[in-house]
Motif scaffolding. Structure first.
Motif, PDB file in Angstrom:
ATOM      1  N   VAL A 263       0.710  -1.218  -0.160  1.00  0.00           N
ATOM      2  CA  VAL A 263      -0.131   0.025  -0.030  1.00  0.00           C
ATOM      3  C   VAL A 263       0.886   1.352  -0.118  1.00  0.00           C
TER       4      VAL A 263
ATOM      5  N   THR B 169       0.776   3.895  -3.212  1.00  0.00           N
ATOM      6  CA  THR B 169       0.291   5.327  -2.840  1.00  0.00           C
ATOM      7  C   THR B 169       1.293   6.124  -3.508  1.00  0.00           C
TER       8      THR B 169
ATOM      9  N   VAL C 145      -4.912   1.548   7.414  1.00  0.00           N
ATOM     10  CA  VAL C 145      -4.924   0.683   6.129  1.00  0.00           C
ATOM     11  C   VAL C 145      -5.432  -0.919   6.964  1.00  0.00           C
TER      12      VAL C 145
ATOM     13  N   TYR D 229     -10.238  -2.907  -2.788  1.00  0.00           N
ATOM     14  CA  TYR D 229      -9.448  -1.859  -1.906  1.00  0.00           C
ATOM     15  C   TYR D 229      -7.978  -1.757  -2.311  1.00  0.00           C
ATOM     16  N   LEU D 230      -7.131  -2.559  -2.407  1.00  0.00           N
ATOM     17  CA  LEU D 230      -5.710  -2.641  -2.804  1.00  0.00           C
ATOM     18  C   LEU D 230      -5.545  -2.093  -4.041  1.00  0.00           C
TER      19      LEU D 230
ATOM     20  N   ARG E  91      -5.520   1.824  -4.103  1.00  0.00           N
ATOM     21  CA  ARG E  91      -4.742   2.705  -3.562  1.00  0.00           C
ATOM     22  C   ARG E  91      -3.653   2.972  -4.677  1.00  0.00           C
TER      23      ARG E  91
END
Length: 625
Positions: A211, A215, A240, A253-254, A257
């Motif tokens: 993540v 990001t 997270v 979700y991942l 990021r």
């Protein structure tokens, strides 16, 4: 006389403004200024400026012992220092554990019962990830990735995503996690608990790394050089884990990021396509080849082969026999020069017959392997930028020597630009447009005052008075240049110098400001011929625009006629109605608005520096490092 002619000072288009616009080498400053301000130059002064006093005799000025010849240099490039991994300290978890006696045949495992298995566990992670890991589990004493004494389906999905990291230009080896065997029959219950708690921590740690990398990137670009300037992105690592513990949509979700913009997605698609196509039987030519008529190189037969392969009827009819006859020649003979001049002309290059990097690129293109490397680097750099690039926005891509005004999914304006020379590079950063200055003053940077003006000023203190420049002290008081003892100063000159608005002004008729600590802005230029060149790295760092009026109209939300009218009223400023993001970027692979990825030369050799930083990060993360 027009109103514009009426206000403009009578300073002619001096050789000084032209030379600075071209970016003369600093090492030749003394001889440069001797050339620019030698005898015969007509004395001029801005309006409303009293005549300078007679130049003082050498005995009156410069009596102070001259300081050593100074030089102000730009940022350098550093040996990249990657984040050092540290062993995660699990003592806060084990001290707080309240063991529950394990019941043989139990279908679930208690977190507090298993946490003792973290004793002597050597899990290494980045310091902030280790702190977030232990902080989260100290507050939430439950498994995320284990159910009924085995890794759960959420864990399986997370591991699949980590294994696909290469799709985003990341290195899957950075996120490897050993999964306990599913068949635990005959395994000591305590050993099973130990394996599962360690799996839990390792998976969470590697997901946090993933993540983080998705990001904000694997490296901190600001550590590479002062030419990079990016604010740290906020990232709540413990948050997270909290989100991962509550969602069943692990993949979704991942994936969110990563940057969520069309450019990032276009680069991802390009990477997959390139990796699927493979290298094949590509002919690779040295991209830095420089070959002049009469010289020889073993790379020449490769170029001849590529030109022959792509011949059309027109070129084939005129040069086919020459290419066949000279196909294996390593000598760039007079027979071959017309061939490459024709190739250059077709590619829109200067047809001088000199085979250089741009000619090589036109003939050989960028190899598949090089394209893959450029796209991976571009994906990394995209993670330094905001996920949403904003609309409207200005995007300057330095290797492409272009600036675009983009609104929604439409590129409304695209123009050529001149960027900083390799010795005075343009930085890589983003900011917001604030205002347009009409008929601007040019505040001469200290680096130019020291490196390029000072040698001349030590011999001829009054030349700035004659050339239409204003000198002010720290309190803003005007001082004739001839009254300053320039010989006493080195790299710190306590005076400001600015060029008054005129046709000679190095900034031309307008500049577009986005105040930043690098003193970089976009502006017009009196030197228009440089826009016709293929390689346009000549400035002292600022961005020269081929169509400054068009860009000013775009950022102000007005018309070019409005800009032209404002220019007739002398020096003024106009604020933009809404701040517009501007990206002074550096991408050797970049997609068009339509999604087609284009490739460019690495004018500052920054890709190589970034590859070294990525290699240092990979080495720091390697097992046993």
């Amino acid at each position: 006389m027009t109103s514009r002619q009426a206000w403009i000072s009578i300073v002619p288009l001096t050789a000084f403004a032209l030379a600075l616009s071209i970016g003369a080498p600093e090492a030749k400053a003394q001889s440069l200024f001797e050339t620019l301000f030698g005898g015969g130059m007509k004395k001029t002064r801005p309006t409303n400026f009293p005549p300078p006093p007679p130049a003082k005799r050498r005995s009156e000025v410069g009596q102070t012992k001259a300081a050593a010849a100074p030089k102000i240099t730009g940022p350098g490039y550093n040996t990249y220092r990657a984040d050092r991994l540290v062993r995660v300290d699990f003592s806060p978890l084990t001290r707080a554990a309240v063991p529950i006696a394990y019941q043989p045949g139990a279908q679930t495992i208690s977190f507090d019962d298993a946490v003792g298995g973290l004793d002597n566990f050597e899990l290494f992670a980045e310091k902030d990830i280790g702190a977030a890991l232990t902080g989260y589990y100290a507050r939430n004493r439950n498994f995320i990735w284990v159910d009924q004494a085995a890794p759960n389906a959420r864990a399986a999905e997370a591991i699949r995503v980590l294994g696909e990291a290469g799709r985003y230009g990341l290195d899957p080896r950075d996120y490897l996690v050993a999964v306990p065997p599913s068949d635990s029959a005959g395994l000591d219950p305590q050993a099973r608990q130990r394996d599962l708690i360690r799996f839990e921590m390792a998976l969470s740690a590697r997901l946090l790394r993933y993540v983080h990398d998705a990001t904000m990137g694997r490296i901190d670009p600001n550590r590479i050089s002062g030419y990079y300037d990016f604010p740290a992105k906020p990232l709540d690592l413990a948050g997270v884990l909290d989100t991962l513990s509550h969602t069943s949509e692990i993949r979704t979700y991942l994936e969110t990021r990563h940057p969520q913009n069309p450019e990032y997605q276009a680069l991802r698609v390009e990477l997959e396509s390139l990796e699927a196509s493979g290298a094949g039987d590509e002919i690779r030519v040295d991209p830095k080849l420089v070959l002049k008529p009469g010289q020889s190189s073993p790379e020449l037969p490769k170029l001849i082969s590529l030109v022959s392969r792509d011949l059309d009827d027109e070129l084939g009819g005129e040069y086919g026999e020459t290419l066949w006859r000279m196909g294996q020649s390593e000598i760039y003979s007079d027979d071959l020069v017309p061939v490459f001049k024709a190739v250059q002309e077709r590619a829109g290059l200067k047809s001088d017959g000199v085979v250089g990097p741009r000619t090589v690129n036109a003939v050989a293109g960028t190899s598949n392997a090089d394209k893959i490397e450029k796209v991976r680097i571009a994906l990394e750099q995209m993670r330094w930028l905001p996920s949403d690039l904003g609309s409207p926005r200005i995007f300057v891509n330095q290797p492409a020597f272009t600036a675009s005004f983009i609104e929604g999914d439409t590129e409304k304006l695209n123009m050529r630009v001149v960027i900083g020379a390799p010795s005075t590079q343009t930085s890589f950063f983003y900011d917001e447009i604030e205002q347009v200055d009409y008929n601007p003053y040019w505040g001469v940077p200290q680096s130019i005052i020291v490196n390029e003006m000072l040698p001349r000023l030590r011999r001829d203190p009054g030349y700035l008075d004659r050339a239409g420049y204003e000198v002010t002290d720290a309190k803003g008081r005007r001082i004739p240049s001839s009254e300053v003892d320039w010989g006493r100063y080195g790299a710190k000159v306590p005076y400001s110098v600015r060029q008054t608005p005129s046709e000679a002004n190095a900034l031309g008729e307008l500049k577009i400001l986005f105040p930043n600590e690098h003193a970089i802005y976009m502006h017009d230029t009196p030197v228009k011929n440089l826009f016709q060149r293929d390689m346009r790295a000549f400035s002292h760092g600022c961005i020269r625009l081929q169509d400054p009026r068009g860009m000013a109209a775009a950022v102000l939300g007005t018309t070019v006629d409005h800009i032209a009218e404002k220019l007739t009223h002398g020096h003024s400023t106009e604020k933009v109605p809404a701040k517009i993001p501007v990206y002074i970027a550096y991408f050797t692979a970049w997609p068009t608005v339509g999604g087609k990825v284009e490739y460019f030369g690495d004018v500052y050799d920054r890709d190589a520096k970034l590859k070294l930083a990525l290699a240092a990060t990979e080495a720091a993360r390697a097992p046993g490092s």
